[in-house]
Design a protein around this motif. Structure first.
Motif, PDB file in Angstrom:
ATOM      1  N   SER A  52       0.782  -1.235   0.000  1.00  0.00           N
ATOM      2  CA  SER A  52       0.000   0.000   0.000  1.00  0.00           C
ATOM      3  C   SER A  52       0.807   1.276   0.000  1.00  0.00           C
ATOM      4  N   ALA A  53       2.121   1.216   0.216  1.00  0.00           N
ATOM      5  CA  ALA A  53       2.866   2.463   0.290  1.00  0.00           C
ATOM      6  C   ALA A  53       2.762   3.207  -1.039  1.00  0.00           C
ATOM      7  N   GLY A  54       3.023   4.478  -0.995  1.00  0.00           N
ATOM      8  CA  GLY A  54       2.932   5.278  -2.210  1.00  0.00           C
ATOM      9  C   GLY A  54       2.286   6.616  -1.969  1.00  0.00           C
ATOM     10  N   ASN A  55       1.683   6.808  -0.756  1.00  0.00           N
ATOM     11  CA  ASN A  55       1.083   8.101  -0.419  1.00  0.00           C
ATOM     12  C   ASN A  55       0.223   8.607  -1.563  1.00  0.00           C
ATOM     13  N   PRO A  56      -0.824   7.870  -1.950  1.00  0.00           N
ATOM     14  CA  PRO A  56      -1.549   8.204  -3.177  1.00  0.00           C
ATOM     15  C   PRO A  56      -2.317   9.514  -3.100  1.00  0.00           C
ATOM     16  N   VAL A  57      -2.379  10.180  -4.239  1.00  0.00           N
ATOM     17  CA  VAL A  57      -3.238  11.343  -4.421  1.00  0.00           C
ATOM     18  C   VAL A  57      -4.530  10.846  -5.054  1.00  0.00           C
ATOM     19  N   ASP A  58      -5.670  11.146  -4.436  1.00  0.00           N
ATOM     20  CA  ASP A  58      -6.965  10.713  -4.967  1.00  0.00           C
ATOM     21  C   ASP A  58      -7.561  11.810  -5.838  1.00  0.00           C
ATOM     22  N   VAL A  59      -7.922  11.435  -7.059  1.00  0.00           N
ATOM     23  CA  VAL A  59      -8.505  12.372  -8.021  1.00  0.00           C
ATOM     24  C   VAL A  59      -9.943  11.945  -8.265  1.00  0.00           C
ATOM     25  N   PRO A  60     -10.924  12.826  -8.024  1.00  0.00           N
ATOM     26  CA  PRO A  60     -12.323  12.456  -8.257  1.00  0.00           C
ATOM     27  C   PRO A  60     -12.613  12.245  -9.737  1.00  0.00           C
ATOM     28  N   LEU A  61     -13.454  11.259 -10.011  1.00  0.00           N
ATOM     29  CA  LEU A  61     -13.839  10.927 -11.376  1.00  0.00           C
ATOM     30  C   LEU A  61     -15.326  11.185 -11.582  1.00  0.00           C
ATOM     31  N   PRO A  62     -15.738  11.429 -12.824  1.00  0.00           N
ATOM     32  CA  PRO A  62     -17.176  11.575 -13.098  1.00  0.00           C
ATOM     33  C   PRO A  62     -17.935  10.333 -12.663  1.00  0.00           C
ATOM     34  N   GLY A  63     -19.076  10.529 -12.053  1.00  0.00           N
ATOM     35  CA  GLY A  63     -19.878   9.401 -11.606  1.00  0.00           C
ATOM     36  C   GLY A  63     -19.645   9.023 -10.159  1.00  0.00           C
ATOM     37  N   GLY A  64     -18.719   9.711  -9.493  1.00  0.00           N
ATOM     38  CA  GLY A  64     -18.541   9.480  -8.066  1.00  0.00           C
ATOM     39  C   GLY A  64     -17.355   8.634  -7.672  1.00  0.00           C
ATOM     40  N   GLY A  65     -16.614   8.069  -8.627  1.00  0.00           N
ATOM     41  CA  GLY A  65     -15.452   7.260  -8.290  1.00  0.00           C
ATOM     42  C   GLY A  65     -14.217   8.123  -8.079  1.00  0.00           C
ATOM     43  N   THR A  66     -13.124   7.487  -7.722  1.00  0.00           N
ATOM     44  CA  THR A  66     -11.849   8.187  -7.552  1.00  0.00           C
ATOM     45  C   THR A  66     -10.740   7.385  -8.216  1.00  0.00           C
ATOM     46  N   PHE A  67      -9.717   8.097  -8.615  1.00  0.00           N
ATOM     47  CA  PHE A  67      -8.526   7.489  -9.196  1.00  0.00           C
ATOM     48  C   PHE A  67      -7.349   7.855  -8.314  1.00  0.00           C
TER      49      PHE A  67
END
Length: 276
Positions: free
Chosen positions: A208-223
Motif C-alpha cells: 500500500s505504500a505510495g502516499n496516493p493522491v486521490d482524483v475524483p472521477l465523473p460518476g462518483g469514483g476516484t482514481f
C-alpha cells in the motif's frame, strides 16, 4: 489487485438509503438462494452491519494484549491511531517474564495502519541493532523548473529505528498478515522480518505504500496515483505487490462459517516447533 479485492468488498453493499440490493447466498449444505435487502433497514432489536475492516478502524481499545497457552502472547492491533499504544506496549515488554515467554504473535490482518511512530516504538523493543524502514523514492517536482526544461530532481527517504535503552524482547515473533494489512501495519512486519526478528504467516500484504493522491472521477469514483515508489530493505519494490508471507495460509469459507482460525493455528504450531 489483491488489496482492492480485500478492502473494497466492504463498499459493494453501499447505496442510497431505501434502495435495494440482491445477494446470492450459499448455505452450509451448499444450497443457493437469493435475498433482497433494503439499505438502512434492520431487523428490530438488531445492530447495524459492520465489516471487520470497519470494526477495526473503530475498535476501542485499538490494541488487545492477551495471553494464550504455553507462554504465547497475542497482540491484536486494530489500528495504530493512538500515541499511547506505543507506551503501553513498552510497559508490557517491561513486565514480561522472558523465561516463561515462548513467543509473541502480532495479529495485523484487519489493520490498515495509522501512526508510524507507534509502530517504531514497538519495533525498538524487539531489536538489538538499528534497523531501517522501507525506502521511499520520489521526484522533487517544481513547476517552474519543469517549465524551464529541467527534469525533476530525485529524492529518497527512510527512517532508522534504534533499539530502546530499556528492556527488549529477544524471543520468537510472528506477524499474521493479509491483503488488508497496509501502511504502518505493513511496515512493522516488513521491518522486523528484514531484521531477522519475525516470521510472516497469512496472505500477501496490501503493497500500500505510495502516499496516493486521490482524483475524483465523473460518476462518483476516484482514481489514486502513488506519489513515490517504495522498496523493501532487500531492494524489491512492493507497491501493489506487498510482502509475501513466509508461510501462506488463508481461511476457507468453512473456516469462516465455523469460526475456526487456521492462520492463528499455524502461528501457534510454528512457535511450538520453533528452532531459532
Amino acid at each position: 489487485a489483491h488489496a482492492n479485492d480485500a478492502v473494497n468488498v466492504v463498499y459493494l453493499l453501499r447505496g442510497p438509503t431505501g434502495s435495494q440490493v440482491t445477494l446470492g447466498l450459499r448455505d452450509g449444505a451448499g444450497e443457493e438462494r437469493e435475498a433482497t435487502l433494503t439499505r438502512d433497514w434492520m431487523v428490530p432489536g438488531a445492530g447495524p452491519f459492520f465489516p471487520r475492516i470497519l470494526l477495526a478502524l473503530m475498535a476501542d481499545p485499538a490494541m488487545e494484549i492477551a495471553p494464550l497457552e504455553d507462554g504465547v502472547t497475542l497482540i491484536r492491533v486494530h489500528n495504530f491511531d493512538h500515541a499511547e499504544m506505543g507506551d503501553r506496549f513498552l510497559e508490557f515488554i517491561d513486565g514480561l517474564d522472558e523465561d516463561a515467554a515462548s513467543g509473541l504473535i502480532f495479529d495485523l490482518r484487519f489493520c490498515m495502519g495509522g501512526r508510524g511512530d507507534v509502530a517504531e516504538k514497538m519495533i525498538s523493543a524487539l531489536v538489538d541493532e538499528p534497523v531501517s524502514s522501507p525506502l521511499w523514492r520520489y521526484p522533487k517536482h517544481i513547476a517552474a523548473e519543469t517549465n524551464w526544461g529541467r527534469p525533476p530532481e530525485p529524492g529518497e527517504a527512510s527512517n532508522t529505528i534504534r533499539p530502546r535503552d530499556g528492556k527488549r524482547y529477544p524471543g520468537p515473533v510472528i506477524a499474521l498478515v493479509s491483503g488488508v494489512t497496509s501502511s504502518t501495519a505493513e511496515d512493522l512486519p516488513i521491518i522486523l522480518r528484514a531484521a531477522g526478528r519475525a516470521v510472516l504467516i497469512g496472505e500477501n500484504t496490501a503493497g500500500s505504500a505510495g502516499n496516493p493522491v486521490d482524483v475524483p472521477l465523473p460518476g462518483g469514483g476516484t482514481f489514486g496515483m502513488a506519489t513515490f515508489r517504495a522498496y523493501l530493505p532487500d531492494g524489491a519494490e512492493y507497491v501493489g505487490i506487498g510482502a509475501v508471507p513466509d508461510f501462506e495460509v488463508a481461511p476457507s469459507v468453512e473456516d469462516i462459517r465455523n469460526g475456526t482460525d487456521p492462520v492463528l493455528e499455524a502461528a501457534l504450531e510454528a512457535l511450538a516447533n520453533w528452532e531459532g
